[in-house]
Design a protein around this motif. Structure first.
Motif, PDB file in Angstrom:
ATOM      1  N   PRO A 173       0.856  -1.190   0.014  1.00 33.47           N
ATOM      2  CA  PRO A 173      -0.040  -0.005   0.013  1.00 33.47           C
ATOM      3  C   PRO A 173       0.836   1.289  -0.005  1.00 33.47           C
ATOM      4  O   PRO A 173       2.051   1.250   0.255  1.00 33.47           O
ATOM      5  CB  PRO A 173      -0.608  -0.130   1.262  1.00 33.47           C
ATOM      6  CG  PRO A 173       0.289  -0.907   2.232  1.00 33.47           C
ATOM      7  CD  PRO A 173       0.942  -1.841   1.255  1.00 33.47           C
ATOM      8  N   LEU A 174       0.199   2.361  -0.290  1.00 25.03           N
ATOM      9  CA  LEU A 174       0.992   3.786  -0.341  1.00 25.03           C
ATOM     10  C   LEU A 174      -0.010   4.662   0.544  1.00 25.03           C
ATOM     11  O   LEU A 174      -1.098   4.530   0.449  1.00 25.03           O
ATOM     12  CB  LEU A 174       1.179   4.278  -1.620  1.00 25.03           C
ATOM     13  CG  LEU A 174       2.278   3.771  -2.492  1.00 25.03           C
ATOM     14  CD1 LEU A 174       1.909   4.543  -3.882  1.00 25.03           C
ATOM     15  CD2 LEU A 174       3.436   4.074  -1.948  1.00 25.03           C
ATOM     16  N   TRP A 175       0.866   5.410   1.722  1.00 29.57           N
ATOM     17  CA  TRP A 175       0.197   6.061   2.680  1.00 29.57           C
ATOM     18  C   TRP A 175       0.401   7.566   2.460  1.00 29.57           C
ATOM     19  O   TRP A 175       1.856   7.797   2.410  1.00 29.57           O
ATOM     20  CB  TRP A 175       0.398   5.660   4.099  1.00 29.57           C
ATOM     21  CG  TRP A 175       0.074   4.310   4.345  1.00 29.57           C
ATOM     22  CD1 TRP A 175      -0.984   3.669   4.612  1.00 29.57           C
ATOM     23  CD2 TRP A 175       1.079   3.236   4.599  1.00 29.57           C
ATOM     24  NE1 TRP A 175      -0.883   2.407   4.892  1.00 29.57           N
ATOM     25  CE2 TRP A 175       0.183   1.891   5.171  1.00 29.57           C
ATOM     26  CE3 TRP A 175       2.514   3.121   4.841  1.00 29.57           C
ATOM     27  CZ2 TRP A 175       0.936   1.063   5.516  1.00 29.57           C
ATOM     28  CZ3 TRP A 175       3.125   1.966   5.214  1.00 29.57           C
ATOM     29  CH2 TRP A 175       2.244   0.616   5.549  1.00 29.57           C
ATOM     30  N   ASP A 176      -0.379   8.401   2.397  1.00 31.66           N
ATOM     31  CA  ASP A 176       0.109   9.894   2.200  1.00 31.66           C
ATOM     32  C   ASP A 176      -0.095  10.325   3.879  1.00 31.66           C
ATOM     33  O   ASP A 176      -1.259  10.200   4.247  1.00 31.66           O
ATOM     34  CB  ASP A 176      -1.329  10.656   1.437  1.00 31.66           C
ATOM     35  CG  ASP A 176      -0.613  12.021   1.130  1.00 31.66           C
ATOM     36  OD1 ASP A 176       0.205  12.434   0.283  1.00 31.66           O
ATOM     37  OD2 ASP A 176      -0.931  13.031   2.225  1.00 31.66           O
ATOM     38  N   VAL A 177       1.065  10.714   4.373  1.00 32.35           N
ATOM     39  CA  VAL A 177       1.235  10.914   5.749  1.00 32.35           C
ATOM     40  C   VAL A 177       1.618  12.389   6.082  1.00 32.35           C
ATOM     41  O   VAL A 177       2.639  12.854   5.215  1.00 32.35           O
ATOM     42  CB  VAL A 177       2.144   9.918   6.281  1.00 32.35           C
ATOM     43  CG1 VAL A 177       2.364   9.963   7.889  1.00 32.35           C
ATOM     44  CG2 VAL A 177       1.742   8.655   5.893  1.00 32.35           C
ATOM     45  N   SER A 178       1.138  12.954   6.924  1.00 33.61           N
ATOM     46  CA  SER A 178       1.728  13.951   7.665  1.00 33.61           C
ATOM     47  C   SER A 178       1.987  13.904   9.170  1.00 33.61           C
ATOM     48  O   SER A 178       1.431  12.700   9.661  1.00 33.61           O
ATOM     49  CB  SER A 178       0.544  15.183   7.563  1.00 33.61           C
ATOM     50  OG  SER A 178       0.361  15.711   6.344  1.00 33.61           O
ATOM     51  N   HIS A 179       3.014  14.535   9.781  1.00 37.01           N
ATOM     52  CA  HIS A 179       3.239  14.263  11.272  1.00 37.01           C
ATOM     53  C   HIS A 179       3.843  15.603  11.841  1.00 37.01           C
ATOM     54  O   HIS A 179       4.081  16.312  11.227  1.00 37.01           O
ATOM     55  CB  HIS A 179       4.466  13.161  11.544  1.00 37.01           C
ATOM     56  CG  HIS A 179       5.678  13.437  11.519  1.00 37.01           C
ATOM     57  ND1 HIS A 179       6.681  12.930  12.168  1.00 37.01           N
ATOM     58  CD2 HIS A 179       6.241  14.345  10.426  1.00 37.01           C
ATOM     59  CE1 HIS A 179       7.851  13.402  11.955  1.00 37.01           C
ATOM     60  NE2 HIS A 179       7.554  14.494  10.834  1.00 37.01           N
ATOM     61  N   ILE A 180       3.751  15.570  13.130  1.00 37.17           N
ATOM     62  CA  ILE A 180       4.344  16.438  13.857  1.00 37.17           C
ATOM     63  C   ILE A 180       5.249  15.761  14.977  1.00 37.17           C
ATOM     64  O   ILE A 180       4.952  14.823  15.609  1.00 37.17           O
ATOM     65  CB  ILE A 180       3.284  17.315  14.988  1.00 37.17           C
ATOM     66  CG1 ILE A 180       2.247  18.017  13.878  1.00 37.17           C
ATOM     67  CG2 ILE A 180       4.109  18.368  15.764  1.00 37.17           C
ATOM     68  CD1 ILE A 180       0.902  18.477  14.700  1.00 37.17           C
ATOM     69  N   LEU A 181       6.634  16.250  15.068  1.00 43.58           N
ATOM     70  CA  LEU A 181       7.506  15.755  15.797  1.00 43.58           C
ATOM     71  C   LEU A 181       8.078  16.470  16.912  1.00 43.58           C
ATOM     72  O   LEU A 181       8.276  17.807  16.765  1.00 43.58           O
ATOM     73  CB  LEU A 181       8.802  15.531  15.095  1.00 43.58           C
ATOM     74  CG  LEU A 181       9.903  14.839  15.746  1.00 43.58           C
ATOM     75  CD1 LEU A 181       9.861  13.571  16.372  1.00 43.58           C
ATOM     76  CD2 LEU A 181      11.131  14.808  14.854  1.00 43.58           C
ATOM     77  N   CYS A 182       7.942  15.982  18.070  1.00 46.62           N
ATOM     78  CA  CYS A 182       8.423  16.646  19.231  1.00 46.62           C
ATOM     79  C   CYS A 182       9.646  15.759  19.445  1.00 46.62           C
ATOM     80  O   CYS A 182       9.722  14.783  20.247  1.00 46.62           O
ATOM     81  CB  CYS A 182       7.557  16.722  20.597  1.00 46.62           C
ATOM     82  SG  CYS A 182       6.069  17.611  20.050  1.00 46.62           S
ATOM     83  N   ALA A 183      11.008  16.246  19.182  1.00 45.70           N
ATOM     84  CA  ALA A 183      12.193  15.521  19.064  1.00 45.70           C
ATOM     85  C   ALA A 183      12.554  15.487  20.586  1.00 45.70           C
ATOM     86  O   ALA A 183      12.580  16.421  21.420  1.00 45.70           O
ATOM     87  CB  ALA A 183      13.274  16.173  18.339  1.00 45.70           C
ATOM     88  N   CYS A 184      13.172  14.359  20.836  1.00 47.72           N
ATOM     89  CA  CYS A 184      14.068  14.165  22.318  1.00 47.72           C
ATOM     90  C   CYS A 184      14.836  12.857  22.075  1.00 47.72           C
ATOM     91  O   CYS A 184      14.745  12.280  20.892  1.00 47.72           O
ATOM     92  CB  CYS A 184      12.880  13.919  23.118  1.00 47.72           C
ATOM     93  SG  CYS A 184      11.964  12.503  23.207  1.00 47.72           S
TER      94      CYS A 184
END
Length: 264
Positions: free
Chosen positions: A114-125
């Motif tokens: 499958p192919l997913w169109d994705v967005s994300h928010i990263l809170c790095a640590c």
């Protein structure tokens, strides 16, 4: 793990010290609050290994280590076990009819990725730093609580992301299996189209809030394209069954203390 709490394993008079079982237990999983499970798995694995090596020696087999990779060879014990199974097991060839019958049970199981169109928010640590991890999780939880639930609201919140994708509203584009870290992909697979992860997801990069914008399911593949994969899976399953039956036969005539060969 307190080794003194666990016994040695004895297979037909051959003792496997508890220290060896403890070392092997590091290769087996079990709940943290139940160390005995990993121990039992390790004891079982070493008991089976002892049974196979004893039978190989009884048959007078001689190890002939194979090269597994450039410069890396089997151990003598691995070579003996392989030689024993090659001699003892008879696996019926997988027929075309068997393969086609397996495919016909549910052709839709065999799809392209499958192919997913994705967005994300990263809170790095750094997940290894408890204080840093907790602070990033609190920040991610607060961001998640502010989301409107639609793509526009997500893109606005993504301006606070620690990922370079914040310049495009957190959009990562189209992803397929293996394109992200396992924790991210596992959470992604649970989402419905348009869904947002219900809680922040921790990976080696930090805490993610994930949105599945759209999904393109993999296409059902034709029989000829999947035939080799099905045949290989059937051969592997037949080999596993035959190996299990052979080990059960050896165990039935053996004296084993400190380990059980029953499924764990």
């Amino acid at each position: 793990m307190n080794v003194a709490l666990f016994p040695d394993v004895v297979v037909n008079g051959e003792t496997i010290p508890s220290a060896a079982v403890a070392a092997e237990a590091q290769n087996h999983t079990g709940p943290r609050d139940k160390p005995g499970i990993a121990w039992r798995k390790a004891a079982q694995a070493l008991a089976i290994r002892a049974l196979l090596l004893q039978e190989a020696r009884r048959r007078g087999l001689v190890p002939d280590p194979m090269e597994l990779a450039p410069g890396r060879f089997e151990t003598d014990e691995e070579a003996l076990i392989r030689a024993l199974l090659d001699e003892a097991l008879t696996i019926a060839p997988v027929t075309e009819e068997t393969v086609r019958d397996e495919w016909a049970k549910d052709p839709a199981r065999y799809r392209s990725a499958p192919l997913w169109d994705v967005s994300h928010i990263l809170c790095a640590c750094d997940p290894r730093d408890n204080e840093e991890r907790a602070a990033a999780e609190a920040r991610a939880t607060a961001l998640l609580a502010k989301l409107d639930g639609d793509a526009k609201g997500f893109a606005a919140a993504a301006r606070e992301s620690d990922c370079g994708s914040k310049a495009s509203g957190g959009h990562l584009g189209q992803l397929g299996p293996g394109d992200t870290v396992p924790e991210f992909e596992a959470a992604l697979r649970k989402l419905d189209e348009g869904g947002v992860s219900p809680a922040p997801v921790l990976s080696r990069h930090g805490w993610h809030i994930i949105r599945l914008n759209a999904i393109a399911p993999g296409q059902v593949l034709p029989y000829e394209a999947v035939r080799p994969k099905i045949a290989q899976a059937l051969e592997k399953a037949a080999w596993a069954r035959a190996s299990r039956d052979f080990i059960e036969t050896l165990a039935a005539g053996a004296t084993i203390e400190g380990a059980s060969l029953a499924p764990i």
